[in-house]
Enzyme design. Structure first.
Site, PDB file in Angstrom:
ATOM      1  N   SER A 150       6.152  -1.711  -2.320  1.00  0.00           N
ATOM      2  CA  SER A 150       6.280  -2.468  -3.236  1.00  0.00           C
ATOM      3  C   SER A 150       4.999  -2.162  -4.595  1.00  0.00           C
ATOM      4  CB  SER A 150       5.811  -4.081  -2.851  1.00  0.00           C
ATOM      5  OG  SER A 150       4.674  -4.084  -2.123  1.00  0.00           O
ATOM      6  N   GLY A 152       0.857  -1.153  -0.057  1.00  0.00           N
ATOM      7  CA  GLY A 152      -0.055  -0.006  -0.155  1.00  0.00           C
ATOM      8  C   GLY A 152       1.052   1.128   0.144  1.00  0.00           C
ATOM      9  N   LEU A 153       0.127   2.582  -0.167  1.00  0.00           N
ATOM     10  CA  LEU A 153       1.043   3.517  -0.107  1.00  0.00           C
ATOM     11  C   LEU A 153       1.794   4.056   1.073  1.00  0.00           C
ATOM     12  CD1 LEU A 153      -1.709   5.857  -1.689  1.00  0.00           C
ATOM     13  CD2 LEU A 153       0.409   5.490  -2.727  1.00  0.00           C
ATOM     14  N   SER A 154       2.443   4.676   1.253  1.00  0.00           N
ATOM     15  CA  SER A 154       3.402   5.215   2.357  1.00  0.00           C
ATOM     16  C   SER A 154       2.220   5.775   3.114  1.00  0.00           C
ATOM     17  CB  SER A 154       4.479   6.142   1.944  1.00  0.00           C
ATOM     18  OG  SER A 154       5.049   6.656   3.157  1.00  0.00           O
ATOM     19  N   LYS A 180       0.810  -0.232   6.608  1.00  0.00           N
ATOM     20  CA  LYS A 180       1.313  -1.523   6.491  1.00  0.00           C
ATOM     21  C   LYS A 180       1.981  -2.025   7.862  1.00  0.00           C
ATOM     22  CE  LYS A 180       3.802  -0.040   2.976  1.00  0.00           C
ATOM     23  NZ  LYS A 180       3.213   1.359   3.091  1.00  0.00           N
ATOM     24  N   SER A 181       3.038  -1.207   8.049  1.00  0.00           N
ATOM     25  CA  SER A 181       3.866  -1.436   9.332  1.00  0.00           C
ATOM     26  C   SER A 181       2.898  -1.574  10.511  1.00  0.00           C
ATOM     27  CB  SER A 181       4.940  -0.543   9.541  1.00  0.00           C
ATOM     28  OG  SER A 181       5.873  -0.675   8.489  1.00  0.00           O
TER      29      SER A 181
END
Length: 201
Positions: free
Chosen positions: A109, A35-37, A41-42
């Protein structure tokens, strides 16, 4: 050009992946968070890991920034280096899965071809793509480092979502609207998927 030595041969260990999985009490696989910054995600990957750890699962999270400090510290952010970054992570996660570990990655990614390349390293069902679907507007609001603002000012080239595209997954196993769904509910979504497919207890 392929300069691999002809003398390099894969060594087959007596302790197999199946035996490691039996010892661990769960299957090994990859959860690939994309996904986008700023899409979460983290945050989601580590929250899922915490839940799995409490279930006595063996896990490891590969975080994009952390990997850039070591394994991929020699790489820049041009197209070729970003592709190599994902290739290395794909090969590393493959080794972790062979070791019986649930490997999780938190990388933008951005390109489908690279994610497909990593998927091709695994057997069907072992690579689980988790799309953290979040609007660009929300990602920019969350940007505590000010990277989006720098990218819009032309100070950061090839920044995903601004000057470089993000190609959304067309058929992610799990798609979570991280701009509207709570973290707890998002973790539940991932765990329910894993339990429904009997990947974890």
């Amino acid at each position: 050009m392929n300069d691999k030595s002809e003398n390099v041969v894969w060594h087959h260990a007596t302790v197999t992946r199946e035996r490691r999985q039996q010892l661990n009490g769960h299957r090994s696989f990859v959860l690939w968070f994309t996904g986008l910054s700023g899409s979460g995600k983290s945050t989601l990957a580590h929250a899922v890991e915490e839940r799995l750890h409490q279930m006595n699962c063996r896990t490891f999270v590969f975080d994009g920034d952390n990997v850039r400090h070591g394994l991929c510290s020699d790489l820049g952010f041009g197209e070729e280096d970003r592709r190599e970054n994902i290739r290395r992570i794909g090969e590393m996660t493959k080794l972790f899965v062979e070791a019986g570990v649930i490997a999780m990655t938190a990388f933008i990614s951005p390109f489908r071809a690279e994610r497909q390349m990593v998927r091709s390293l695994f057997e069907p069902g072992e690579f689980i793509e988790v799309y953290c679907d979040c609007s660009l507007e929300t990602c920019e609001e969350r940007d505590v480092k000010g990277l989006y603002a720098k990218a819009r000012a032309g100070l950061i080239p090839n920044y995903t979502g601004i000057s470089s595209p993000y190609e959304e997954p067309e058929a992610a196993e799990i798609r979570i609207r991280t701009d509207s769904q709570s973290l707890e509910d998002s973790v539940d979504r991932v765990l329910n998927y894993l339990q429904d497919r009997q990947l974890v207890g």
